[in-house]
Write a protein that holds these residues in place. Sequence first.
Motif, PDB file in Angstrom:
ATOM      1  N   ILE A 199       0.834  -1.211   0.000  1.00  0.00           N
ATOM      2  CA  ILE A 199       0.000   0.000   0.000  1.00  0.00           C
ATOM      3  C   ILE A 199       0.868   1.259   0.000  1.00  0.00           C
ATOM      4  O   ILE A 199       0.399   2.335  -0.365  1.00  0.00           O
ATOM      5  N   ASP A 200       2.149   1.107   0.390  1.00  0.00           N
ATOM      6  CA  ASP A 200       3.025   2.271   0.526  1.00  0.00           C
ATOM      7  C   ASP A 200       3.886   2.534  -0.708  1.00  0.00           C
ATOM      8  O   ASP A 200       4.682   3.474  -0.709  1.00  0.00           O
ATOM      9  N   LYS A 257       5.482   3.903  -3.845  1.00  0.00           N
ATOM     10  CA  LYS A 257       5.425   5.222  -4.491  1.00  0.00           C
ATOM     11  C   LYS A 257       6.284   5.168  -5.751  1.00  0.00           C
ATOM     12  O   LYS A 257       7.449   4.781  -5.684  1.00  0.00           O
ATOM     13  N   ILE A 267      -3.763   6.356  -8.516  1.00  0.00           N
ATOM     14  CA  ILE A 267      -4.356   5.379  -7.593  1.00  0.00           C
ATOM     15  C   ILE A 267      -5.714   4.928  -8.126  1.00  0.00           C
ATOM     16  O   ILE A 267      -6.500   5.754  -8.586  1.00  0.00           O
ATOM     17  N   ASN A 317      -5.595  10.571  -6.068  1.00  0.00           N
ATOM     18  CA  ASN A 317      -5.369   9.982  -4.753  1.00  0.00           C
ATOM     19  C   ASN A 317      -6.481   8.973  -4.464  1.00  0.00           C
ATOM     20  O   ASN A 317      -7.481   8.891  -5.195  1.00  0.00           O
ATOM     21  N   PHE A 318      -6.289   8.184  -3.421  1.00  0.00           N
ATOM     22  CA  PHE A 318      -7.234   7.091  -3.188  1.00  0.00           C
ATOM     23  C   PHE A 318      -8.620   7.609  -2.845  1.00  0.00           C
ATOM     24  O   PHE A 318      -9.633   7.053  -3.277  1.00  0.00           O
ATOM     25  N   TRP A 319      -8.673   8.676  -2.056  1.00  0.00           N
ATOM     26  CA  TRP A 319      -9.974   9.176  -1.624  1.00  0.00           C
ATOM     27  C   TRP A 319     -10.813   9.605  -2.823  1.00  0.00           C
ATOM     28  O   TRP A 319     -11.991   9.252  -2.934  1.00  0.00           O
ATOM     29  N   LYS A 342      -1.536   2.196  -8.824  1.00  0.00           N
ATOM     30  CA  LYS A 342      -1.684   1.400  -7.589  1.00  0.00           C
ATOM     31  C   LYS A 342      -3.161   1.117  -7.363  1.00  0.00           C
ATOM     32  O   LYS A 342      -3.941   2.044  -7.159  1.00  0.00           O
ATOM     33  N   LEU A 382      -5.880  -0.224  -4.944  1.00  0.00           N
ATOM     34  CA  LEU A 382      -6.090  -0.522  -3.519  1.00  0.00           C
ATOM     35  C   LEU A 382      -7.568  -0.816  -3.302  1.00  0.00           C
ATOM     36  O   LEU A 382      -8.428  -0.013  -3.651  1.00  0.00           O
ATOM     37  N   TRP A 383      -7.820  -1.993  -2.756  1.00  0.00           N
ATOM     38  CA  TRP A 383      -9.204  -2.343  -2.426  1.00  0.00           C
ATOM     39  C   TRP A 383      -9.632  -1.602  -1.155  1.00  0.00           C
ATOM     40  O   TRP A 383      -8.830  -1.464  -0.223  1.00  0.00           O
TER      41      TRP A 383
END
Lengths: 149, 721
Positions: free
Chosen positions: B215-216, B218, B224, B268-270, B421, B423-424
């Motif tokens: 998850i980290d 970069k 993302i 970004n993920f959000w 990346k 990410l679930w």
Amino acid sequence: MATLNVNGKTMTADVDPRTPLLWVIRDSLGLTGTKYGCGIAQCGCCTVHIDGVATRSCSVPVSAAAGKKITTIEGLAIDGKLSKVQQAWVDSEVPQCGYCQSGMVMAVSALLKDKPKPTNDEIDAAITNICRCGTYQQVREAIHAAAKA
Amino acid sequence: MNAFTHIDRRSFLVGASAGGLSLGMSLSFTGAAEAAVTMPEVNAWVVVKPDDSVVIRVVRPDMGQGSMTGLAQLVAEELECDWSKVSTEYPTPGENLARKRVWGAMNSTGSQAIRSSQDYVRRGGAAARIMLVQAAADEWKVPAAECTVEKGVISHKGSGKKTSFGKVAAAAAKIAPPDPKGIVLKDPKTWTIAGKPLKRADTIDKVTGKHSFGIDVKLPGMMIAAIRQCPVNGGKVKSFESARVEGMRGVKKVVQVGEEAVAVVADNFWNAKQAVLALPVVWDEGKSADVSSETIAAILKAGLDADEAFVGNRIGDAKEALAQPGVRKIEAVYAYPFQNHATMEPMNATALYTADKCEVWCPTQNAEAALAVTIATSGLPADKCEVYKTQLGGGFGRRGRADFVAQAILIAKQLPGTPVKLLWTREEDMTHCSYHPITQCKLTAGVDEKGNVTAWKMRISGQSIIASLAPERLENGMDPATFQGLTASAPEGAFGYNIPNVLIDHAMRNTHLTAGFWRGVNSNHNAIYVESFIDEIAHETKQDPLEFRRKLLKPKQLAVLNAVAAKAGYGKPAKGRAFGLSSMNTFGSYVAACAEVSVVDGKLTIHRIVAATDPGYIVNPALVERQVMGSFVYGLSALLYGEISVKNGAVEQTNFDTYNVMRMAEMPVVEVILAPSGGFWGGVGEPTISVAAPAVLNAIFAATGKRVRSFPLMNQDLGTV
């Protein structure tokens, strides 16, 4: 644009003000020691200190953290010297996979500020972070060791 | 790995990059950034630098269980180097493939990391020592047999000469390696590095936020992705309206991922998550849209009495023995639910795809499987693909699969040149797992007038992991793994009780949910069924559960059971407390537990667990102890709360608020007895999970007279019998 005081430094991030602090810390500021586990303040992986209070950063909008003093796991050691909680964690070899441990260490650091010599019951009530590897026994041992340090 | 059999090895460019072995994203044991090794290696396992520092390369992922430390200890033991100068590196699966799998299998699954590689890693360390000593002997023109080694210093007594590994490493690299089969390994009784409670070297990174998980990751220009998969497993995307979310903040692209998912790629993920949740999607939920926990339970129940079943253990004739006059029949039916691994780090992978290369960074328990998926999904030749294993935020079997790797590549292929990346969310992770298989079990015992068990009949009805994940490994339709810990004899684990007539069989009943390897695997429910029912027979025949087991158990399993009973003070419970026992032979080890509990007004408190393990040999007692302690958190979380249920084809639980796990407050004190008896190599990470639940269940019965036969406990009222 959000302006934050993180680990003693002023940092800015161009994000929606509703963005949870966690994602600003991780994705915008690149401080990835703070982890995502659930997004609903259940697991505690994302625990940081806001004005010294242990806070689950996944559930705090970045707008609410502006102007406050935020400390992440990266800000705990001072000039490379581990905090007494971190040192106790190393001495007791607490972590297994390590993913939850940033949050664990942050939660425990805040607890020991409030209660320098916590009882087991006080530990149980305050430390509700989830660890799936099952380090709880070492966590408890290290909390008591840090309290004595 | 089987997946590699179709790969043309000759097409793989040796070295995968200029300059021979490049360790890519090598993850140093010490946490310090390790430059790619430029020193010639002594052999695949050992590189010695001029300053005498030693790099040990091992390939079994360490997800916290300590295999990196343990395997390095084994290599270092035979190498006779200075442990304080050791760091470790993890070669990539591409490098392993290019070198004809010189490091062997790269999976940490099935509690195999140490036991399945201990022999060849020790031989690797010993071979390097022999070559280093030979290099010194050649330089001194003395027989190698006259030289001795201690902590990386080679001495020749006759001449008084001394040198160090670092000084002769370059010469050693040119010496022909000895035949590994001819190497005599050290007697474990003489170990000085292996067998000791040495510390891991990565703990400081783990308490300062520097340990870098998937998850980290970069990468420059990285985007993302957040994903939404069809809520009903097996269902498909029918349509979605990208235009509705393409203008949302940070959104770069909306994509379909395979047949079953959509994803949004953002800055970004959000932002990615907000958009993917807002994306209107029409699903074709398929034929499983009306499946529920109730319909699954009914199918499994029918399997309990079905005529056809795969036989896993047949001794004598259990049916005939049960039909004998004067034989008393005892019968019980148990049920075990689906469960989620719930690794703390949700599934993720980062992929960078270009027309001629595909690279993946991911937390994986099986980097070779991840590479095979990368090759298959990218459509590129093997020599154009590589996988870099990151640290893992838990694995527990879930990360042996590479479904999330395939998804990351499918997304990255739609954005060539941009690292993505994936990410679930926890919600996706909870609802799209490969779950602990669901089963029911009907047990029938025949007991004669003297209380002797003459027959044991055990029908398991339920899901097969192998049928879900690797159907090509079924044996004439049968899943042999179903009988974990139940077979007549096997190095992996056998039914522990000497009973003259035994029939254990499996009516395979698969569901639309994917079943998977879940820490402890089939041992978990098998141990509950056997150990609870043994306890039932003991009580029904008015025999003490310990004495009853002593009459029936095979020696090594009895030894660990006796050890826990003695240490726990079995037979002398404190007022208001009760003890429960269990034991098992699984993952090649013998394990037992004694639980001490109380139940007051229906509220269970697990005060203490005494656990014993005999894995044959122990490479690092401190790490083994932690694995045993942690396994009780895993096993007891499952017992207390673990349940994935299904409604309208979809998993009902979505996060830790609906899928609870054990916290500090519920953690019993776990006292660990390490009882290695030697002569075999068993696993450590999983076996003790299997005895956690049945020990507590048997203690609950001793305390309350209530026999719990379906799980988790949160659904049970312990206040009424």
